[in-house]
Design an enzyme around this catalytic site. Sequence first.
Site, PDB file in Angstrom:
ATOM      1  N   ARG A 291      22.350  -0.173 -12.169  1.00 16.69           N
ATOM      2  CA  ARG A 291      23.372   0.847 -11.933  1.00 16.69           C
ATOM      3  C   ARG A 291      24.609   0.214 -11.289  1.00 16.69           C
ATOM      4  O   ARG A 291      25.742   0.609 -11.598  1.00 16.69           O
ATOM      5  CB  ARG A 291      22.841   1.966 -11.046  1.00 16.69           C
ATOM      6  CG  ARG A 291      21.872   2.911 -11.752  1.00 16.69           C
ATOM      7  CD  ARG A 291      21.586   4.136 -10.908  1.00 16.69           C
ATOM      8  NE  ARG A 291      22.775   4.953 -10.738  1.00 16.69           N
ATOM      9  CZ  ARG A 291      23.002   5.723  -9.665  1.00 16.69           C
ATOM     10  NH1 ARG A 291      22.137   5.741  -8.663  1.00 16.69           N
ATOM     11  NH2 ARG A 291      24.101   6.442  -9.585  1.00 16.69           N
TER      12      ARG A 291
ATOM     13  N   CYS B 165      26.179   3.833  -1.771  1.00 11.55           N
ATOM     14  CA  CYS B 165      25.136   3.908  -2.802  1.00 11.55           C
ATOM     15  C   CYS B 165      25.667   4.850  -3.871  1.00 11.55           C
ATOM     16  O   CYS B 165      26.848   4.798  -4.199  1.00 11.55           O
ATOM     17  CB  CYS B 165      23.804   4.382  -2.205  1.00 11.55           C
ATOM     18  SG  CYS B 165      23.902   5.972  -1.352  1.00 11.55           S
TER      19      CYS B 165
END
Length: 284
Positions: A179, A238
Amino acid sequence: MSYGTLVSSAVLADHLFDPGWRVFDCRHQLNDPAAGSRAYATAHLPGAFFLHLDQDLSGPTNGRNGRHPLPDPLLLADKLGAAGVALDTQVIAYDDAGGAFASRLWWLLRWLGHDRVAVLDGGIDRWLVEGRPLATDSPSSSPATLEVDLRAAVTSSDAVLASLGQSGFCLIDARAPERFRGENETLDPVGGHIPGARNRFFRDNLDVDGCFRPAAELRREFLALLAGSPPEQAVMSCGSGVTACHNLLAMEIAGLPGARLYAGSWSEWCSDPARPVVCQAPPA
């Protein structure tokens, strides 16, 4: 004795019905937001209250502030106070994801000014492996007042943008490496990462049993990642400000306190096309 980072299942078992302790079940699944409450209703640690990531540990979204913006601190304090949490209460948070969601409550309480909070190392999985009991009843408590002394532990997208490229600034992204590279992005509309960010997958903080690795190992790896930057100049991000708290907890365990949270994280950052993005994945 108080606990400010981790607590073992053995210690918690000894204090499970201590009136000065409160336990919170923080189980959650990003792709099934009702999973945690279902799991709690099926079975949970005796005396544990349930807190939902979206409803209790986050504030309202508006499409520009990320998927899990910070909750109103006074509302959160009221919810915790309703469960009997006061300033001298020892709070324990647990989940079934290696602390990925429990660490959010850990960080939030410290943000409110409450240091007597720890994550159950190994979570409910470790608890079950050791043959410890579960319950199905919902606990109740006399209400308490949790006073708020808000700390400057948060940074904004504007502050991150202004710091990009500055000497000493260190931005650490807790998402999985794929990701981070912009591959297989299923949660946010844009793949990639903030320019200059360094990747530290939060699960690298855990051993094969889902417990946090020794402090010395964590310290060595985070110091290498900081590359000379002081922890106070580090910012944790994040996808939405949740697993970044896992890295903040790991740094605290490692004796490297002082880093801040970019609460909006990637989901907020990528909502504005004017902000720069790095995507290492090949175009679809």
